[in-house]
Design a protein around this motif. Structure first.
Motif, mmCIF file in Angstrom:
data_model
loop_
_atom_site.group_PDB
_atom_site.id
_atom_site.type_symbol
_atom_site.label_atom_id
_atom_site.label_comp_id
_atom_site.label_asym_id
_atom_site.label_seq_id
_atom_site.Cartn_x
_atom_site.Cartn_y
_atom_site.Cartn_z
ATOM 1 N N THR A 33 0.836 -1.201 0.000
ATOM 2 C CA THR A 33 0.000 0.000 0.000
ATOM 3 C C THR A 33 0.870 1.251 0.000
ATOM 4 O OG1 THR A 33 -1.709 -1.193 1.220
ATOM 5 C CG2 THR A 33 -1.840 1.199 1.245
ATOM 6 N N MET A 34 1.926 1.223 0.801
ATOM 7 C CA MET A 34 2.828 2.376 0.864
ATOM 8 C C MET A 34 3.507 2.631 -0.475
ATOM 9 S SD MET A 34 4.662 2.564 4.541
ATOM 10 C CE MET A 34 4.507 0.978 5.308
ATOM 11 N N LYS A 35 3.813 1.568 -1.226
ATOM 12 C CA LYS A 35 4.444 1.760 -2.536
ATOM 13 C C LYS A 35 3.518 2.531 -3.469
ATOM 14 C CE LYS A 35 7.552 -2.204 -2.521
ATOM 15 N NZ LYS A 35 7.858 -3.512 -3.121
ATOM 16 N N SER A 36 2.246 2.177 -3.479
ATOM 17 C CA SER A 36 1.324 2.892 -4.359
ATOM 18 C C SER A 36 1.089 4.315 -3.869
ATOM 19 C CB SER A 36 0.004 2.138 -4.494
ATOM 20 O OG SER A 36 -0.632 2.018 -3.249
ATOM 21 N N HIS A 37 1.061 4.502 -2.560
ATOM 22 C CA HIS A 37 0.900 5.855 -2.022
ATOM 23 C C HIS A 37 2.135 6.706 -2.291
ATOM 24 C CE1 HIS A 37 -2.502 4.833 1.034
ATOM 25 N NE2 HIS A 37 -2.716 4.327 -0.161
ATOM 26 N N MET A 38 3.296 6.069 -2.329
ATOM 27 C CA MET A 38 4.524 6.797 -2.640
ATOM 28 C C MET A 38 4.488 7.318 -4.073
ATOM 29 S SD MET A 38 8.418 5.450 -2.524
ATOM 30 C CE MET A 38 9.433 6.208 -1.302
ATOM 31 N N ILE A 39 3.899 6.559 -4.970
ATOM 32 C CA ILE A 39 3.763 7.011 -6.361
ATOM 33 C C ILE A 39 2.867 8.245 -6.417
ATOM 34 C CG2 ILE A 39 2.808 6.388 -8.620
ATOM 35 C CD1 ILE A 39 3.775 3.500 -8.021
ATOM 36 N N VAL A 40 1.772 8.227 -5.659
ATOM 37 C CA VAL A 40 0.873 9.386 -5.621
ATOM 38 C C VAL A 40 1.609 10.606 -5.078
ATOM 39 C CG1 VAL A 40 -1.224 10.322 -4.561
ATOM 40 C CG2 VAL A 40 -1.207 7.988 -5.441
#
Length: 165
Positions: free
Chosen positions: A29-36
């Motif tokens: 989840t953090m990886k996708s939030h990092m992209i945002v």
């Protein structure tokens, strides 16, 4: 016959595997939030260099300065120029805040990518990163409205929208 301590070890290892699965899901989840957060940082960085209204192109002393920051405030259009400059300054301020918040979220997500086995620590990083990213999104929207209002300052519809912000 088994001792009770071996049963406790099995229970402990079962919950440990479950904990590792939860940590794995949180890190995904953090990886996708990092992209945002990185996209917000990219957009706010670009908006800082492509300012609303553009740059002064003439050979005056203000050449290369933002057009909306150098508007004269005297004469009949003094009030309109002052409001436009105020909206422009608010745009720059909110854009900078969005950039700072998104970069802070990226740092938090980066730190959380290290091998951490404590579920509470990973959850704290996820929550903190989410809060920073959401605040960066909010600041980016407010910066967009301020930039739009600075360029199209005579629209009464935009005045009603930005009064809320």
């Amino acid at each position: 016959m088994r001792s009770s301590s071996s049963l406790e070890i099995k229970k402990e290892s079962g919950s440990n595997i479950e904990s590792e699965k939860i940590i794995s899901v949180m890190k995904k989840t953090m990886k996708s939030h990092m992209i945002v957060a990185a996209l917000i940082a990219t957009v706010t960085f670009a908006a800082g260099f492509t300012l609303p209204g553009g740059y002064v192109q003439s050979g005056s002393n203000n050449q290369g300065m933002a057009v909306l920051s150098t508007l004269p405030t005297n004469g009949t259009d003094g009030y309109l120029a002052a409001v436009t400059r105020e909206n422009f300054e608010s745009f720059v301020r909110e854009d900078s805040i969005a950039m700072l918040l998104s970069m802070s979220a990226i740092v938090i997500y980066f730190i959380a990518s290290f091998p951490i086995k404590d579920m509470r620590t990973v959850g704290t990083y996820l929550l903190l990163g989410n809060i920073l990213t959401l605040l960066a999104m909010l600041a980016m929207v407010i910066a967009f409205l301020d930039g739009l209002l600075a360029v199209v300052s005579t629209s009464s519809f935009l005045d009603r929208i930005t009064i809320v912000t």
